[in-house]
Design an enzyme around this catalytic site. Sequence first.
Site, mmCIF file in Angstrom:
data_model
loop_
_atom_site.group_PDB
_atom_site.id
_atom_site.type_symbol
_atom_site.label_atom_id
_atom_site.label_comp_id
_atom_site.label_asym_id
_atom_site.label_seq_id
_atom_site.Cartn_x
_atom_site.Cartn_y
_atom_site.Cartn_z
ATOM 1 N N GLU A 196 32.154 -2.601 5.463
ATOM 2 C CA GLU A 196 33.016 -3.309 6.417
ATOM 3 C C GLU A 196 33.067 -4.787 6.089
ATOM 4 O OE1 GLU A 196 34.551 -1.308 8.277
ATOM 5 O OE2 GLU A 196 33.219 0.374 7.852
ATOM 6 N N PHE A 241 -8.764 1.088 -13.414
ATOM 7 C CA PHE A 241 -9.496 -0.038 -12.864
ATOM 8 C C PHE A 241 -9.576 0.159 -11.355
ATOM 9 C CE2 PHE A 241 -9.840 -4.556 -11.568
ATOM 10 C CZ PHE A 241 -10.770 -5.030 -12.483
ATOM 11 N N GLN A 266 0.193 -10.462 12.646
ATOM 12 C CA GLN A 266 1.118 -10.450 13.788
ATOM 13 C C GLN A 266 1.998 -11.684 13.798
ATOM 14 O OE1 GLN A 266 -1.955 -9.427 16.648
ATOM 15 N NE2 GLN A 266 -0.458 -7.877 17.314
ATOM 16 N N ARG A 300 3.379 -12.833 11.164
ATOM 17 C CA ARG A 300 4.480 -12.469 10.277
ATOM 18 C C ARG A 300 5.485 -11.595 10.986
ATOM 19 N NH1 ARG A 300 1.466 -10.348 4.850
ATOM 20 N NH2 ARG A 300 3.599 -10.246 4.086
ATOM 21 N N GLY A 356 -0.166 -2.030 0.010
ATOM 22 C CA GLY A 356 0.240 -0.879 -0.789
ATOM 23 C C GLY A 356 0.735 0.277 0.061
ATOM 24 N N LEU A 359 -10.691 -0.841 -8.034
ATOM 25 C CA LEU A 359 -11.205 -1.897 -7.168
ATOM 26 C C LEU A 359 -10.895 -1.591 -5.703
ATOM 27 C CD1 LEU A 359 -12.409 -4.793 -6.817
ATOM 28 C CD2 LEU A 359 -10.134 -5.688 -7.252
ATOM 29 N N THR A 360 -9.631 -1.417 -5.386
ATOM 30 C CA THR A 360 -9.213 -1.303 -3.983
ATOM 31 C C THR A 360 -9.641 0.013 -3.344
ATOM 32 O OG1 THR A 360 -7.084 -0.491 -4.778
ATOM 33 C CG2 THR A 360 -7.224 -2.801 -4.231
ATOM 34 N N GLY A 383 -3.980 2.772 -10.397
ATOM 35 C CA GLY A 383 -3.009 3.206 -11.402
ATOM 36 C C GLY A 383 -3.680 3.964 -12.529
ATOM 37 N N GLY A 422 -7.923 -3.533 0.822
ATOM 38 C CA GLY A 422 -7.225 -3.799 -0.415
ATOM 39 C C GLY A 422 -7.749 -5.041 -1.071
#
Lengths: 639, 639
Positions: free
Chosen positions: A390, A156, A292, A294, A367, A158-159, A198, A164
């Site tokens: 430790e 499949f 940014q 995040r 990905g 798509l990306t 995939g 993505g």
Amino acid sequence: MASSSEGSGDALLPDFPRGPLQAYRARASFSWKELALFLEGEDMLRLKKTIFSALEDDPLFARPGGGDLPMEKYRELNFLRCRWVFEHDLLRVEDMLQSPLKVRALVNCLGMYDWSLAAKFFLHMLVFGSAIYNSGSERHFKYIPKIFNMEIFGCFALTELSHGTNTKAIRTTAHYDPTTEEFIIHSPDFEAAKFWVGNMGKTATHAVVFAQLHTPGGGCHGLHAFVVQIRDPKTLLPMPGVMVGDIGKKLGQNGLDNGFAMFHQVRIPRQDLLNRAGDVTPEGTYVTPFKQWRLLPYLAAAYALDHFSKSLFLDLAELQQGWLGKDTSARQAELGREIHALASASKPLASWTAQRGIQECREACGGHGYLAMNRLGHLRDDNDPNCTYEGDNNVLLQQTSNYLLSLLTRRTQGGAHCKSPLKTVDFLEAYPDILGQRFEVPSLEDCLDSSVPLAAYEWLVCYLLRESDQKLNQEKRSGSNDFEARNNCQVYYCRSLALAFLELTVVRRFHEHTHQPSVPPPLRAVLRRLSALYGLWSLSQHTALLYRGGYFSGEQAGKMIETAILDLCSQLKDDAVALVDVIAPPDFVLDSPIGRADGELYKNLWGTILQEGKVLERASWWPQFSANKPVIGSSKSKL
Amino acid sequence: MASSSEGSGDALLPDFPRGPLQAYRARASFSWKELALFLEGEDMLRLKKTIFSALEDDPLFARPGGGDLPMEKYRELNFLRCRWVFEHDLLRVEDMLQSPLKVRALVNCLGMYDWSLAAKFFLHMLVFGSAIYNSGSERHFKYIPKIFNMEIFGCFALTELSHGTNTKAIRTTAHYDPTTEEFIIHSPDFEAAKFWVGNMGKTATHAVVFAQLHTPGGGCHGLHAFVVQIRDPKTLLPMPGVMVGDIGKKLGQNGLDNGFAMFHQVRIPRQDLLNRAGDVTPEGTYVTPFKQWRLLPYLAAAYALDHFSKSLFLDLAELQQGWLGKDTSARQAELGREIHALASASKPLASWTAQRGIQECREACGGHGYLAMNRLGHLRDDNDPNCTYEGDNNVLLQQTSNYLLSLLTRRTQGGAHCKSPLKTVDFLEAYPDILGQRFEVPSLEDCLDSSVPLAAYEWLVCYLLRESDQKLNQEKRSGSNDFEARNNCQVYYCRSLALAFLELTVVRRFHEHTHQPSVPPPLRAVLRRLSALYGLWSLSQHTALLYRGGYFSGEQAGKMIETAILDLCSQLKDDAVALVDVIAPPDFVLDSPIGRADGELYKNLWGTILQEGKVLERASWWPQFSANKPVIGSSKSKL
């Protein structure tokens, strides 16, 4: 506990082997067999048992001893196991329609064994297969039996490499040629290659390819799906005009062959447009979240924690000198206790921040962050043991909270001063006053400095110290032994106390560092923004406590902190690359194609992918696909 | 920006290669060179550059192309690289004492290249070396030059197989024999084997071993440290009485050889007691944190999410049937939208919960969770792509919040009903009433049911819906374009809205499932506790918002939720193993020595470790240690 259903369930749900868990099992308030039967039903339990037993009984599914399989061997095994599933006819079309939960059970069982296997099977049968089946056109039904007997193998597509999730940005084209009644599938450049697909790496013969549909004179009609043959099923060699290969090792699921493909003017018959597949493209406008946002707080954390680490290292060197000089003063002993308390909480704070930061980077890279060559997996795996060695982080945090609680006891009992060699607890002198303070920041501008989180943290540590102390005393009064008392206090009190105290110290040291007069004027703004961002962002994880204890009240306090964080991220946005430049190791050390200083991530990715061995070569085990076709259900009697 | 220091810094801090990042670099408000010089100083920058250049210039440090190295090859390379560091004399004793930050810089530089290398070097030089140096006894100083020229190689043997952090539980013994003036080091059984010790697997010749000191008639004097020779430096074969080997592959840092050792009545001279090493054993009482508290909420989440997944799968099957039957009704379209909204938020919720849960299990298992054979790394790595494929989690969450916002718009504009085929949004009918509700739970007992989080979640979704809507309108009024507006609303509003809505739906469905009359009476209590625990634990992540919006007020609300969570964990403690039994895959599928159903984790661990190849064998590259000794500083001129 006995129950009526237990007798019938015994063959289906045998008892577990005896061992140390027996005593724990005996304590259960219910019969696990009864619960399993209630949740799943006998049919489903039987199906799962049948599948699991079939896997366990076949040497094809034996776990490899002695470490990991080479990638090619693993992919071959995974393909053979997938074919085995067909031979055992574990899923029939009737089942798919009549008992959808059986589909779920099969995929879950295969996945629990190995998600590479579940993914390979699912992508071929249910994603590729459904896309064709759901097109609703009889003209595509010819593919269905070929999917079931693996005459063809599907993926499949798509990306694309540089796009993505955002389906609107997909650039593969399908131009309609009315003279031949064909579509011409074409990838305009390397960045528009289908990527991450995939089954495409080594096994797929056909792909559902998403492309922008163009008609002569009519312009673009948006994204549509097409069935495109990409390899010859007899040889597994690529079809003319198709460059197809394997994207290489990933952080996991390496039994699945994710791949890439570029199309050079590949012609397919008009009928291979999937007229109903438009359903899979979602509606609405997409916004790629502000990445940014995040990552900027983690960048600020890197600066603040690095400064703290340096300063603590120097403190430790001072302590070491004292030891070697046989210093037996009270100050030396107190310095030892203070450093022990700081160090015990530093490792948890730093290792957890790093772990979350690396995972956030991994996800922000999509990905590509999951490709082994980009080494975010290495970073994560190499940082991970810091959470454990430790001393487990949670155990270490008790050292810090014990230190603070003992100071409080000293203060209450003897009225002694809370002064420490490194001054990290001196603020506790004003303990009652601080507890009476409230968040009073008149405007957003005033909130953009690290003095705001600094004051809030002082209140928070005092509040958590009081609460922890009260909770401990209350537990002890209620008859808990010392173990239980500490245990019940740990989760919500002492643990937060230790982390908040360390965060306060990190914020304080970075605040002082960035506000000292020796900071060159051109650097003041950026360093103070980093300091404020780290302080506010860390603090915001404790907002619930700030409200609960009354330091915050009303909606505005919480909103102001959030707005200040976003504002600071926005102010730091343009400085982000330069801030990374300052602390980044050289490319050679980083060794990550998407992380190189030149920023040419797609070129670097392609460069590295094509350096790997056998990228474009068909798999050495290709005859396993081309010659040995499964006979559906041929091994079914075994089940 | 130009600055006076830039000229001198050019050789030290050359410009980065040109590329797509140039435009971003140009936007910075400051000179990155000036900041690097301010933070590190020229000396430190020069040291780092020297180290990095030396690594890059030597083929020994070339990154391997074409995938991962076999473990033995990697360990050999890591040893050779460690020896290289000595040959280049990058760290001298004077430096260690005079410029402690240089030690930190060296370890960090090596670590940025490969943390296996930094750890190998650090454990030998700084942990083993310091333990001996800090003993303060001249009689141990004979070891120091041997550490520096690698005549011996050291490790620090504290942790044991069944006792990691808790130093009081260590069971290796050292009995003093006054007749020979020797200590007899002994491991009472396999569970007391020293375990996880870095450098012990293949390279260490000497270990600092922690053991309980016993004197004849005098009983036990507690934990002390001893220097014990474990291998012959000439042959790297184990000393008599010492069984020493490699614990096998880990999730990361595989260049470092972590090992185990058992001692059978090994005699060492009296002088090899390290009289000052007691400093490393920390003071105070330890409490192993209540591990089931860490994991029980995830167990509850597994049940709640599995039920939700089943129910959503059936909804999807219904939708699919409608498509195939060419159902073009408004209900079918509405069902599609509703399922799309639910599915878009399910993957983020489930994949993040799984990722956090696996990491929590990994950490709760301590070091053993980091051993590759126990497969928590596989689980984590195989789950990780779920956060990305079929759409980045954050992007998907926008689908859900867009759906909810569109319902609000419909409701406001047309006064239309908020009724959906699956009834997940029907509560929005009472939107204004719900916003007026407050948390009013009279007692802790009343809080132990999932109806409490259910009501709170309804309020929370309404509140976030109102806030998101207002924030979007405010952003648009203030002139933001659609992209900016959505971006600024995403972080704190729409993202939380989508997650809270899905959590509400999961809690609602599991609440209904566990409260239906058909639940067998013996299962009611445990299922309702799971439902309440999942609901309250999920809800507690939103406590800050519940306070901010006024649903919670006063200290008691927050405290009651926390107490209820701990109470439910405590009530479920005895059911935990049976609850795992119900959903656990068979041992063969799980394939994890510490996770087997018989609970014999230490036996299973040993069984698996000893099955690995070459566990007890010396490394094939042993002459690299025994024959080729580094000449300290022999390659220094190169730097």
